[in-house]
Design a protein around this motif. Sequence first.
Motif, PDB file in Angstrom:
ATOM      1  N   CYS A  16      17.554  29.267 -24.311  1.00  0.00           N
ATOM      2  CA  CYS A  16      17.863  29.262 -22.885  1.00  0.00           C
ATOM      3  C   CYS A  16      17.451  27.894 -22.335  1.00  0.00           C
ATOM      4  O   CYS A  16      18.254  27.206 -21.726  1.00  0.00           O
ATOM      5  CB  CYS A  16      17.105  30.397 -22.186  1.00  0.00           C
ATOM      6  N   ARG A  56      23.521  24.826 -27.406  1.00  0.00           N
ATOM      7  CA  ARG A  56      23.259  25.020 -25.981  1.00  0.00           C
ATOM      8  C   ARG A  56      21.764  24.808 -25.713  1.00  0.00           C
ATOM      9  O   ARG A  56      20.933  24.986 -26.613  1.00  0.00           O
ATOM     10  CB  ARG A  56      23.698  26.391 -25.464  1.00  0.00           C
ATOM     11  N   LYS A 114      17.103  24.245 -15.044  1.00  0.00           N
ATOM     12  CA  LYS A 114      17.253  25.696 -15.066  1.00  0.00           C
ATOM     13  C   LYS A 114      17.353  26.276 -13.657  1.00  0.00           C
ATOM     14  O   LYS A 114      16.509  25.997 -12.810  1.00  0.00           O
ATOM     15  CB  LYS A 114      16.034  26.339 -15.756  1.00  0.00           C
ATOM     16  N   HIS A 173      23.083  36.945 -21.654  1.00  0.00           N
ATOM     17  CA  HIS A 173      22.799  37.238 -20.245  1.00  0.00           C
ATOM     18  C   HIS A 173      23.399  38.572 -19.823  1.00  0.00           C
ATOM     19  O   HIS A 173      22.840  39.281 -18.997  1.00  0.00           O
ATOM     20  CB  HIS A 173      23.293  36.105 -19.343  1.00  0.00           C
ATOM     21  N   GLU A 212      22.020  32.974 -26.849  1.00  0.00           N
ATOM     22  CA  GLU A 212      20.673  32.398 -26.773  1.00  0.00           C
ATOM     23  C   GLU A 212      19.897  32.698 -28.056  1.00  0.00           C
ATOM     24  O   GLU A 212      19.729  33.859 -28.447  1.00  0.00           O
ATOM     25  CB  GLU A 212      19.942  32.912 -25.534  1.00  0.00           C
ATOM     26  N   ASP A 236      14.169  33.670 -20.622  1.00  0.00           N
ATOM     27  CA  ASP A 236      15.086  34.665 -21.199  1.00  0.00           C
ATOM     28  C   ASP A 236      14.701  35.123 -22.613  1.00  0.00           C
ATOM     29  O   ASP A 236      15.573  35.371 -23.464  1.00  0.00           O
ATOM     30  CB  ASP A 236      16.538  34.143 -21.167  1.00  0.00           C
ATOM     31  N   GLU A 285      16.281  38.476 -24.214  1.00  0.00           N
ATOM     32  CA  GLU A 285      17.665  38.531 -24.696  1.00  0.00           C
ATOM     33  C   GLU A 285      17.914  37.539 -25.834  1.00  0.00           C
ATOM     34  O   GLU A 285      19.045  37.397 -26.300  1.00  0.00           O
ATOM     35  CB  GLU A 285      18.631  38.247 -23.533  1.00  0.00           C
TER      36      GLU A 285
END
Length: 353
Positions: free
Chosen positions: A102, A126, A131, A290, A316, A327, A330
Amino acid sequence: MIISLEKDISDEKINIISNYFKKKGNETVETSGSDGAIIIVLGNTKDIPHDEVFELPGVKEIHRLNETYTLISREFDNKTRIIEVKNIKIGTNEPVFMAGPCSVESEDQIVKIAKEIKKAGAQILRGGAYKPRTYPYSFQGLGLLGLKFLDKARQTTDIPIITESTGLHRHIFEGKEEEKDTLSNVLNYADIIQIGARNMKSYGFLEEIAKRTKDKKTPILLKRGESATIDEFLGAAEYIVKNGNPNVILCLRGIRGIEPTKYLRYATDIDAIAVIKRISNLPVIFDPSHSSGDRNLVIQISLAAIAAGADGLIIEVHYDPDNAASDAKETVTPDVLKEIIEKSKKIKEIISK
Ligand code: PEP
Ligand code: MN
């Protein structure tokens, strides 16, 4: 509205047509269609009389189009737009996998993850340097330093990077303020610029990004706002294309549902993949991280999204998910990513037969 023009139409006639629409308050774009030159009239043309347009010099045929999103519609161009980043093509029969943490946390962290996601089969890294956090006390990202670490990871692994721009504002981290507006920093580093769900409706920002990427046409991954309808989402994409950058990748990432977050962070809008692909020619990728908010659901949701026709996934991933700076819940491991990629490829093969 699309107007097909007679063969070898003169510039003088084209000017007459464009001026006619300019007086009505509509912009026009001259381009070539499959049957020769065409003029696209943008905006609302409902009150423009058909007969009057037909009488303009050099007009052969008139087609009425969806007027809220014209340039990204299949009516306008039925060919799926293939978006290229380095030698990777997004929008073909081969699904594309973007993966990474993330947030960028340190140089070592992002370089290590870049190597691992590449090994697992992902093509794009990524990682958020800026953020968009719900609460001001949460980790706000490393800012420019994070971009430099991403660059290092790109150099080490030779894979392109996607990172988010959260706006035109300055970034303050640990009491230090960055000099420039943060968008220019992201433009200097990103291979793909992410516009997050929270900014999908910042129309001035969408226009600004489009204008600043007009020359390089850097691909932009636009995430669906958490309470945006499909029409609103496509309208936001049209803003970017209309302002000069046609390279938009649509990303679904879940919308507000009725479940408490202990079950699902958002409602996974997998059905929207098929709906959008029917209306728009832009590639659609899905974010299972997400949308579910739960690492135990990421495999199933990823595979379902691919089965529904997604052109790729953005996931992620961290080598130590429990300790990810944002995050964590997840975030999956590189091994899970590998499993998702292998199974997704098989599903894609079956559905494209
Ligand atoms: C992210 O990609 O980390 C992110 C903040 O995404 P979204 O805009 O979908 O919430
Ligand atoms: Mn995140």
